[in-house]
Design a protein around this motif. Structure first.
Motif, mmCIF file in Angstrom:
data_model
loop_
_atom_site.group_PDB
_atom_site.id
_atom_site.type_symbol
_atom_site.label_atom_id
_atom_site.label_comp_id
_atom_site.label_asym_id
_atom_site.label_seq_id
_atom_site.Cartn_x
_atom_site.Cartn_y
_atom_site.Cartn_z
ATOM 1 N N THR A 188 113.143 32.844 43.322
ATOM 2 C CA THR A 188 114.233 32.221 44.077
ATOM 3 C C THR A 188 114.554 30.840 43.525
ATOM 4 O O THR A 188 115.730 30.473 43.375
ATOM 5 C CB THR A 188 113.867 32.123 45.574
ATOM 6 O OG1 THR A 188 113.639 33.441 46.092
ATOM 7 C CG2 THR A 188 114.981 31.463 46.361
ATOM 8 N N ALA A 191 116.474 31.309 40.337
ATOM 9 C CA ALA A 191 117.841 31.755 40.595
ATOM 10 C C ALA A 191 118.702 30.617 41.110
ATOM 11 O O ALA A 191 119.884 30.488 40.734
ATOM 12 C CB ALA A 191 117.833 32.912 41.595
ATOM 13 N N ASP A 192 118.134 29.775 41.967
ATOM 14 C CA ASP A 192 118.901 28.645 42.511
ATOM 15 C C ASP A 192 119.347 27.693 41.396
ATOM 16 O O ASP A 192 120.490 27.223 41.386
ATOM 17 C CB ASP A 192 118.060 27.893 43.540
ATOM 18 C CG ASP A 192 117.878 28.670 44.825
ATOM 19 O OD1 ASP A 192 118.603 29.665 45.029
ATOM 20 O OD2 ASP A 192 116.990 28.291 45.622
ATOM 21 N N ARG A 195 122.132 29.396 39.220
ATOM 22 C CA ARG A 195 123.443 29.455 39.884
ATOM 23 C C ARG A 195 124.079 28.067 39.987
ATOM 24 O O ARG A 195 125.299 27.923 39.939
ATOM 25 C CB ARG A 195 123.298 30.065 41.286
ATOM 26 C CG ARG A 195 122.740 31.475 41.290
ATOM 27 C CD ARG A 195 123.625 32.484 40.538
ATOM 28 N NE ARG A 195 122.947 33.762 40.382
ATOM 29 C CZ ARG A 195 122.499 34.251 39.245
ATOM 30 N NH1 ARG A 195 122.645 33.551 38.126
ATOM 31 N NH2 ARG A 195 121.902 35.423 39.189
ATOM 32 N N CYS A 225 115.708 37.941 45.437
ATOM 33 C CA CYS A 225 115.564 36.506 45.172
ATOM 34 C C CYS A 225 116.729 35.938 44.364
ATOM 35 O O CYS A 225 116.770 34.732 44.115
ATOM 36 C CB CYS A 225 114.263 36.237 44.425
ATOM 37 S SG CYS A 225 112.772 36.675 45.340
ATOM 38 N N GLY A 226 117.632 36.809 43.930
ATOM 39 C CA GLY A 226 118.793 36.331 43.188
ATOM 40 C C GLY A 226 118.835 36.721 41.731
ATOM 41 O O GLY A 226 119.769 36.342 41.012
#
Length: 428
Positions: A188, A191-192, A195, A225-226
């Protein structure tokens, strides 16, 4: 004479029959071995049936079942089994798409890199000191990509380092490739950052080692989690044959993979794919229990080894590991090899590694996955740890492995005798 297996291998002969008999004899011995190698597992008697069948000789491309597209014959009667297996894998992965074409974890890596990045672009992967796969940077170079490494020690993501790696805007893909892992990275967090800093960059998680734990719900699903996709090999913590798989929720990504596979994968090894399908259908009802037991056994083994005086990597209070892997530091290469040889003579196989994260030297990287699949429980784990402790001091007795195996409970697969009676299948 070949030491370490208790058997004889003919030397100086090229007689195929004699060599075939040697393989058959070694295979019979292997059936009784206790395997603690985290990158290996054992296929069930059911899943092994296709591996000795005619389908090992055949191509299969007609995944849509088009009656006018049987350019290669032979798979008509059992083609639906591959689709059923893909369905089981999709359900376990909570994924819309499942690509079964890769023939191995490395094949899945090549396919993914080719499909999700362009030649000349940069690809970020995990550095080897953080458990990253040794081959990734070189493979990227051979494919015309530029390697950029990320630190992720103990699963802690260097988010600032990832942001810096993404900042130039030339990264097509972040490839999370941890092979030495007692802690799993925070997908996660990755991924954050992706993005926020570079939304067009794809995030792929190579979950080869902990795939069975992801499918069993014990490790967070990268898609939730993306991540854009995840996958890897199917013969480590997941009890399947040597194959590869890729999961995604994105139609565009699935189409990119299928476009790349046309050039990169010819035969997808039909028999192995059928074996994977049977393995998936067989384990699906118990995948959560298998994953949980695998980690419980790994933690139990780590604690028992520590109690026996071994230097086990990790925090005792946190159970030493979150995966199927257990790392044990050895005093010297000589001590490591002596221990490994004594265990092998007794039918216990361990994995020696000289590239463990921040552990210079030769050490043990153990796995609880295969013995769990075969039915190991608390008592067997305790006796296994005791055998390792004894082997530090002296050779083990010839019945050590069979004595430990006698403590096993029911395996996570169909009883071979029941399989032979009900299905009429050969289990020899």
């Amino acid at each position: 004479m070949t030491q370490g297996t208790g058997g004889r291998t003919p030397k100086g002969t090229t007689d195929p029959l004699a060599l075939g008999r040697a393989i058959a004899e070694a295979d019979r011995r292997a059936a009784h071995a206790l395997n603690l190698v985290p990158s290996e597992n054992r296929v069930s008697p059911l899943a092994s049936v296709p591996l000795g069948s005619d389908f090992a000789n055949r191509y299969f491309f007609n995944t849509a079942g088009d009656p006018l597209f049987w350019e290669f014959r032979g798979g008509e009667d059992i083609a639906h089994i591959e689709a059923l297996g893909a369905g089981a894998l999709r359900r376990m992965a909570s994924a819309r798409y499942c690509n079964l074409r890769p023939v191995s974890g490395m094949s899945a890596m090549i396919l993914t890199v080719a499909a999700l990045s362009a030649p000349g672009s940069a690809v970020v992967s995990v550095d080897q000191d953080s458990g990253g796969h040794y081959a990734t940077p070189a493979l990227l170079g051979r494919l015309g990509r530029r390697s950029r490494l990320l630190g992720c020690p103990g699963g802690r993501v260097d988010t600032e380092g990832l942001a810096r790696a993404l900042a130039p805007g030339d990264v097509d893909l972040v490839y999370v490739d941890v092979q030495n892992c007692v802690r799993v990275p925070d997908f996660t967090a990755m991924a954050d950052v992706v993005r926020r800093v570079s939304p067009a960059t794809r995030l792929y998680v190579d979950a080869s080692h902990y795939l069975g734990l992801v499918l069993g719900g014990l490790v967070e699903n990268p898609l939730r989690c993306g991540a854009d996709a995840f996958g890897g090999s199917t013969h480590k913590s997941f009890p399947g044959p040597h194959k590869g798989v890729v999961f995604t929720e994105g139609k565009e990504i699935d189409e990119s993979l299928r476009a790349a596979q046309f050039d990169l994968v010819s035969s997808h090894h039909f028999a192995q794919t059928l074996a994977l399908s049977l393995a998936a259908l067989e384990i699906e009802p118990r995948i959560a229990e298998y994953a949980r037991t695998t980690r419980d056994n790994a933690r139990r083994l780590a604690t028992a080894l520590a109690d026996a005086g071994f230097r086990v990597h990790g925090d005792r209070g946190a159970g030493y590991t979150d995966t199927h892997q257990v790392w044990v530091a050895m005093d010297s290469p000589a001590a490591a090899y002596t221990l490994s040889n004594r265990l092998a003579e007794a039918g216990i196989r361990v994995n020696l590694q000289s590239s463990m994260p921040r552990m210079p030297g030769v050490h043990l990287r153990l796995g609880a996955n295969e013995i769990t699949f075969q039915g190991a429980g608390p008592r067997a784990i305790e006796e296994l740890a005791a055998a390792l402790a004894t082997a530090r001091e002296r050779p083990l007795g010839p019945r050590t492995a069979s004595g430990i195996r006698a403590r096993f409970g029911a395996p996570f697969y169909t009883d071979p005798e029941k399989l032979g009676v009900e299905a009429g299948l050969c289990t020899c």
